[in-house]
Design an enzyme around this catalytic site. Structure first.
Site, PDB file in Angstrom:
ATOM      1  N   ASP A 149     -13.294  -1.932   3.413  1.00 36.07           N
ATOM      2  CA  ASP A 149     -12.630  -1.709   4.034  1.00 36.07           C
ATOM      3  C   ASP A 149     -13.426  -1.081   5.441  1.00 36.07           C
ATOM      4  O   ASP A 149     -14.011  -1.756   7.106  1.00 36.07           O
ATOM      5  CB  ASP A 149     -11.640  -0.464   4.151  1.00 36.07           C
ATOM      6  CG  ASP A 149     -10.134  -0.583   5.112  1.00 36.07           C
ATOM      7  OD1 ASP A 149     -10.629  -1.084   5.701  1.00 36.07           O
ATOM      8  OD2 ASP A 149      -9.390  -0.451   5.449  1.00 36.07           O
ATOM      9  N   ASP A 202      -7.134   3.260  -2.823  1.00 34.88           N
ATOM     10  CA  ASP A 202      -7.846   3.398  -1.541  1.00 34.88           C
ATOM     11  C   ASP A 202      -8.283   4.998  -0.986  1.00 34.88           C
ATOM     12  O   ASP A 202      -7.093   5.766  -1.618  1.00 34.88           O
ATOM     13  CB  ASP A 202      -7.015   2.420  -0.442  1.00 34.88           C
ATOM     14  CG  ASP A 202      -7.954   2.186   0.995  1.00 34.88           C
ATOM     15  OD1 ASP A 202      -8.747   3.001   0.770  1.00 34.88           O
ATOM     16  OD2 ASP A 202      -7.350   1.853   1.939  1.00 34.88           O
ATOM     17  N   LYS A 219     -10.339  -6.873   8.251  1.00 33.15           N
ATOM     18  CA  LYS A 219      -8.810  -6.806   8.711  1.00 33.15           C
ATOM     19  C   LYS A 219      -9.310  -7.086  10.605  1.00 33.15           C
ATOM     20  O   LYS A 219      -9.931  -6.547  10.741  1.00 33.15           O
ATOM     21  CB  LYS A 219      -8.426  -5.556   9.210  1.00 33.15           C
ATOM     22  CG  LYS A 219      -7.852  -4.379   7.953  1.00 33.15           C
ATOM     23  CD  LYS A 219      -7.405  -3.175   8.165  1.00 33.15           C
ATOM     24  CE  LYS A 219      -6.785  -2.487   6.588  1.00 33.15           C
ATOM     25  NZ  LYS A 219      -7.056  -1.146   6.953  1.00 33.15           N
ATOM     26  N   GLY A 265      -3.742  -4.649   6.263  1.00 33.17           N
ATOM     27  CA  GLY A 265      -3.425  -3.917   7.481  1.00 33.17           C
ATOM     28  C   GLY A 265      -2.933  -2.649   8.208  1.00 33.17           C
ATOM     29  O   GLY A 265      -3.565  -1.895   7.446  1.00 33.17           O
ATOM     30  N   SER A 288       0.557  -1.191  -0.251  1.00 33.63           N
ATOM     31  CA  SER A 288       0.121  -0.201  -0.150  1.00 33.63           C
ATOM     32  C   SER A 288       1.216   1.321  -0.152  1.00 33.63           C
ATOM     33  O   SER A 288       1.336   1.631   0.943  1.00 33.63           O
ATOM     34  CB  SER A 288      -1.101   0.233   1.202  1.00 33.63           C
ATOM     35  OG  SER A 288      -1.526   1.389   1.492  1.00 33.63           O
ATOM     36  N   LYS A 346      -1.031  -0.579  -4.092  1.00 32.39           N
ATOM     37  CA  LYS A 346      -2.660  -0.291  -4.273  1.00 32.39           C
ATOM     38  C   LYS A 346      -1.974   1.236  -3.607  1.00 32.39           C
ATOM     39  O   LYS A 346      -1.159   1.712  -3.278  1.00 32.39           O
ATOM     40  CB  LYS A 346      -2.840  -0.659  -2.354  1.00 32.39           C
ATOM     41  CG  LYS A 346      -3.758   0.323  -1.880  1.00 32.39           C
ATOM     42  CD  LYS A 346      -4.814  -0.620  -0.569  1.00 32.39           C
ATOM     43  CE  LYS A 346      -4.604  -0.468   0.118  1.00 32.39           C
ATOM     44  NZ  LYS A 346      -5.643  -0.851   1.555  1.00 32.39           N
ATOM     45  N   LYS A 375      -3.105   5.164  -2.560  1.00 32.69           N
ATOM     46  CA  LYS A 375      -3.768   5.556  -1.845  1.00 32.69           C
ATOM     47  C   LYS A 375      -4.055   7.142  -2.518  1.00 32.69           C
ATOM     48  O   LYS A 375      -3.238   8.002  -3.451  1.00 32.69           O
ATOM     49  CB  LYS A 375      -3.434   6.985  -0.508  1.00 32.69           C
ATOM     50  CG  LYS A 375      -3.027   5.444   0.397  1.00 32.69           C
ATOM     51  CD  LYS A 375      -4.294   4.576   1.144  1.00 32.69           C
ATOM     52  CE  LYS A 375      -3.377   3.575   2.238  1.00 32.69           C
ATOM     53  NZ  LYS A 375      -5.344   3.091   3.247  1.00 32.69           N
ATOM     54  N   GLU A 434     -11.428   0.721  -3.347  1.00 32.37           N
ATOM     55  CA  GLU A 434     -11.141   0.754  -2.023  1.00 32.37           C
ATOM     56  C   GLU A 434     -12.290   1.486  -1.331  1.00 32.37           C
ATOM     57  O   GLU A 434     -11.280   2.441  -1.354  1.00 32.37           O
ATOM     58  CB  GLU A 434      -9.666   0.067  -1.339  1.00 32.37           C
ATOM     59  CG  GLU A 434      -9.925  -0.060   0.367  1.00 32.37           C
ATOM     60  CD  GLU A 434      -9.325  -0.502   0.387  1.00 32.37           C
ATOM     61  OE1 GLU A 434      -7.931  -1.648   0.098  1.00 32.37           O
ATOM     62  OE2 GLU A 434      -8.824  -0.865   1.950  1.00 32.37           O
TER      63      GLU A 434
HETATM   64  O1  OSB Z   1      -7.036   1.781   4.562  1.00 32.25           O
HETATM   65  O2  OSB Z   1      -6.039   0.082   4.509  1.00 32.25           O
HETATM   66  C1  OSB Z   1      -5.777   0.990   5.513  1.00 32.25           C
HETATM   67  C2  OSB Z   1      -2.911   1.825   7.002  1.00 32.25           C
HETATM   68  C3  OSB Z   1      -3.608   2.600   8.211  1.00 32.25           C
HETATM   69  C4  OSB Z   1      -4.904   2.553   7.829  1.00 32.25           C
HETATM   70  C5  OSB Z   1      -5.712   2.179   7.463  1.00 32.25           C
HETATM   71  C6  OSB Z   1      -5.202   1.777   5.996  1.00 32.25           C
HETATM   72  C7  OSB Z   1      -3.406   1.531   5.812  1.00 32.25           C
HETATM   73  C8  OSB Z   1      -2.861   0.726   4.733  1.00 32.25           C
HETATM   74  C9  OSB Z   1      -1.208   0.019   5.152  1.00 32.25           C
HETATM   75  O3  OSB Z   1      -3.487   0.763   3.382  1.00 32.25           O
HETATM   76  C10 OSB Z   1      -1.360  -1.451   5.210  1.00 32.25           C
HETATM   77  C11 OSB Z   1      -0.412  -2.186   5.714  1.00 32.25           C
HETATM   78  O4  OSB Z   1       0.294  -1.995   4.845  1.00 32.25           O
HETATM   79  O5  OSB Z   1      -0.365  -2.146   6.740  1.00 32.25           O
HETATM   80 MG    MG Z   2      -8.149   0.837   3.261  1.00 33.11          MG
END
Ligand code: OSB
Ligand code: MG
Length: 369
Positions: free
Chosen positions: A239, A189, A263, A291, A136, A162, A164, A214
């Site tokens: 999510d 995402d 998660k 995660g 991510s 992924k 953001k 996402e």
């Molecule tokens: O939206 O998936 C998410 C990290 C912190 C809070 C929300 C998210 C994320 C990530 C990173 O996208 C996921 C990871 O590599 O732990």
């Molecule tokens: Mg997410």
């Protein structure tokens, strides 16, 4: 039988290798709780990645610590439970506070696996020897920086990227990335940054053949997600909206999404996560393991969960080194050249805990017995 006689909560602050930015802000550190439960001289470890601020979820490390101390321990310390399911259901009276519950239940699952001398993945009924790893990538200072990060991630072997997105960092960025990487498996995402009236943007994204979008809309917008999904081809993945088995059931009935990011920290722990996994499998909804910047302990818990057969899409479980220079487990989580992460075969979460490293990151510590 499970009967724990002590529970330790540590608030850790870990420096990130690089800052991580989402539509709700930028962080330079990850704040998390490490939970250690003990039954005599045997212990289990879990993680509650609630973070410093209530942006991703309504919980923070402080609210979670309070709930664990004042409510969860009162229900479980020195009480006897026939098994994990029994113990998990004893927490049903506490509304919400999923991350607080999850941290404690992860620790108890690790303890249960250690008592039975089996790997955690085996305790959960995991079937995979390795999981496929995705990465991510946060919002960067410039588009060029993002392209650089992607190149690096692809060359390390990650199987899905992924990105953001947020207002002003969306369509143009995806177009640019697609031009550079025409066929690589990509997803975006939004962390709930958009409103139903932004639907045209998502329709425009269809042509870039993303694996999924996402959490485009707010967490409570299940109806609006269903309406958006009808308008676009790209699968919506939820999510933040899915905080329980019940939420997953509602979302699938409403057709609010075609994919779910599970998660365990967000849904109240491993057992709830497994129930969601089973339900999605029955309903042919692909799931993957997400995660929350976990330290090695939460990361190993996620790997064990992702070894279940319904986790068919690449996980947001990357190597320890993607986030942390010095992890708190030995060996750290590493990525194989083929873009997978091995599911540990050792007892419990499957690595040693480096207590001295935990100590270095500790902000506060409390033992309840
Ligand atoms: O939206 O998936 C998410 C990290 C912190 C809070 C929300 C998210 C994320 C990530 C990173 O996208 C996921 C990871 O590599 O732990
Ligand atoms: Mg997410």
């Amino acid at each position: 039988m499970i009967k724990i006689n002590s529970l330790e909560i540590r608030h850790l602050k870990l420096p990130l290798v690089r800052h991580f930015e989402t539509s709700f802000g930028r962080v330079y550190h990850q704040e998390t709780l490490i939970i250690k439960v003990s039954e005599g001289n045997l212990s289990g470890w879990g993680e509650c990645p609630a973070s410093a601020a209530p942006y991703y979820s309504s919980e923070t490390v402080h609210t979670a610590k309070y709930i664990i101390k004042d409510f969860i321990t009162k229900l479980i310390l020195n009480e006897s439970f026939s098994d994990l399911t029994h113990l998990s259901s004893s927490l049903n009276g506490i509304r919400g506070n999923q991350m607080a519950k999850a941290g404690v239940l992860m620790a108890l699952s690790d303890l249960s696996a250690r008592k039975r001398k089996i790997p955690l993945a085996k305790l959960y009924g995991g079937t995979r020897k390795a999981i496929v790893s995705g990465i991510s990538l946060g919002i960067q200072d410039t588009p060029e920086d993002l392209i650089e990060r992607i190149k690096e991630s692809v060359s390390l072997g990650y199987k899905r990227i992924k990105i953001k997105i947020k207002q002003g960092w969306d369509l143009k960025i995806v177009a640019l990335v697609r031009k550079e990487f025409p066929r690589f498996t990509l997803s975006v995402d939004a962390n709930g940054a958009y409103k139903a009236y932004d639907w045209k943007l998502f329709k425009d994204l269809d042509k870039y053949k993303l694996m999924m979008i996402e959490q485009p809309l707010r967490q409570d917008d299940l109806v609006e997600h269903a309406q958006l999904q009808k308008k676009i081809k790209t699968p919506i993945c939820l999510d933040e909206s899915i905080k329980s088995y019940h939420d997953a059931e509602q979302a699938i009935k409403l057709k609010s999404c075609k994919i779910i990011n599970i998660k365990q920290a967000r849904v109240g722990g491993p057992l709830e996560a497994i129930q969601i996994h089973n339900f999605c499998r029955k309903n042919k909804i692909p799931v993957w393991c997400g995660g929350i910047l976990e330290s090695g302990i939460g990361r190993l818990h996620n790997i064990a969960l992702a070894s279940l057969p319904g986790f068919t899409l690449p996980a947001d479980i990357s190597a320890s080194a993607r986030y942390y220079k010095k992890d708190i487990i030995n060996p750290p989580v590493t990525l194989e050249a083929n873009g997978t992460i091995k599911v540990p075969t050792q007892i419990g979460i499957g690595a040693d805990i480096i207590e001295s490293q935990i100590e270095e990151y500790t902000v506060s510590k409390e033992v309840i017995s």
